[in-house]
Scaffold this motif. Structure first.
Motif, PDB file in Angstrom:
ATOM      1  N   THR A  33       0.761  -1.166  -0.116  1.00  0.00           N
ATOM      2  CA  THR A  33      -0.018  -0.101  -0.149  1.00  0.00           C
ATOM      3  C   THR A  33       1.000   1.184   0.010  1.00  0.00           C
ATOM      4  OG1 THR A  33      -0.109   0.147   2.503  1.00  0.00           O
ATOM      5  CG2 THR A  33      -1.728  -1.449   1.261  1.00  0.00           C
ATOM      6  N   GLU A  65      -2.426  -3.898   8.491  1.00  0.00           N
ATOM      7  CA  GLU A  65      -1.450  -3.399   7.716  1.00  0.00           C
ATOM      8  C   GLU A  65      -0.141  -2.627   8.584  1.00  0.00           C
ATOM      9  OE1 GLU A  65      -1.133   0.346   4.494  1.00  0.00           O
ATOM     10  OE2 GLU A  65      -2.529   0.463   6.184  1.00  0.00           O
ATOM     11  N   SER A 142      -8.661   2.793  -3.511  1.00  0.00           N
ATOM     12  CA  SER A 142      -8.193   3.994  -2.888  1.00  0.00           C
ATOM     13  C   SER A 142      -9.173   4.513  -1.808  1.00  0.00           C
ATOM     14  CB  SER A 142      -7.799   5.087  -4.050  1.00  0.00           C
ATOM     15  OG  SER A 142      -7.277   4.865  -5.014  1.00  0.00           O
ATOM     16  N   VAL A 172      -4.864   6.416   0.994  1.00  0.00           N
ATOM     17  CA  VAL A 172      -3.944   5.278   0.930  1.00  0.00           C
ATOM     18  C   VAL A 172      -4.634   4.479  -0.365  1.00  0.00           C
ATOM     19  CG1 VAL A 172      -5.532   4.066   2.481  1.00  0.00           C
ATOM     20  CG2 VAL A 172      -3.195   3.167   2.180  1.00  0.00           C
ATOM     21  N   GLY A 174      -4.139   0.759  -2.455  1.00  0.00           N
ATOM     22  CA  GLY A 174      -3.819  -0.208  -2.256  1.00  0.00           C
ATOM     23  C   GLY A 174      -4.582  -1.271  -1.339  1.00  0.00           C
ATOM     24  N   LEU A 175      -5.621  -0.886  -0.711  1.00  0.00           N
ATOM     25  CA  LEU A 175      -6.182  -1.762   0.115  1.00  0.00           C
ATOM     26  C   LEU A 175      -7.167  -2.587  -0.574  1.00  0.00           C
ATOM     27  CD1 LEU A 175      -7.095   0.944   3.203  1.00  0.00           C
ATOM     28  CD2 LEU A 175      -5.241  -0.924   3.021  1.00  0.00           C
TER      29      LEU A 175
END
Length: 175
Positions: A33, A65, A142, A172, A174-175
């Motif tokens: 991420t 994370e 995103s 962020v 990449g989640l």
């Protein structure tokens, strides 16, 4: 007023970034991420602040994370100028991709100059922020993060920071 301008600037820049990220297909096998925030502010006595806080994380599980975040901030006014760098690890736990609980440690390196008394100082300070907040999806993978953190190491008369409480806005991907 300064906080409003900073918040709107970070939000606007993040929305522009998220539009580009939303066009790419989501990679379910990628656990990395990326994100962070940028900000600036203006105030009385020719006050100006510019800051950036990038972060890189890795999804340890589907909801946990861990990673590294950094920060850099430049401030100046008629009375003083300062440069501050920070770096440290973070851990985020996501609840249904709507809320998050967060912990991050930052070690700050501070260079300060008082223009009135012609005093220069270098200092280091540690911060352990605990808190959480709300997440809003703004693209395919995103998110906009709105949160409130508290520095549990903050001491009123010995810290460079005026308060232990720290609102934050970040992004962020990449989640």
């Amino acid at each position: 007023m300064k906080k409003l301008i900073i918040s709107l600037s970070v939000l606007f820049s993040g929305l522009l970034f998220s539009q580009e990220a939303a066009e790419t297909p989501m990679q379910t096998n990628n656990r990395w991420t990326f994100g962070g925030g940028i900000g600036f502010g203006f105030g009385s006595n020719n006050y100006f602040n510019l800051s950036a806080a990038p972060r890189v994380g890795y999804m340890l599980t589907s909801d946990l994370e861990g990673g590294v975040l950094g920060s850099v901030s430049w401030q100046k006014s008629n009375a003083y100028s300062s440069t501050m760098f920070g770096i440290g690890p973070f851990l985020n736990y996501y609840i249904a991709r709507t809320f998050f609980v967060s912990a991050n440690y930052q070690h700050y390196f501070i260079n300060y100059k008082d223009k009135i008394y012609d005093v220069k100082a270098n200092a280091n300070e540690d911060a352990l922020y605990l808190g959480g907040g709300y997440m809003q999806r703004i693209g395919n993978n995103s998110f906009l993060q709105l949160g409130l953190m508290y520095n549990v190491l903050w001491k009123e008369n010995s810290s460079i920071f005026s308060s232990g409480l720290s609102p934050n806005i970040g992004f962020v991907v990449g989640l």
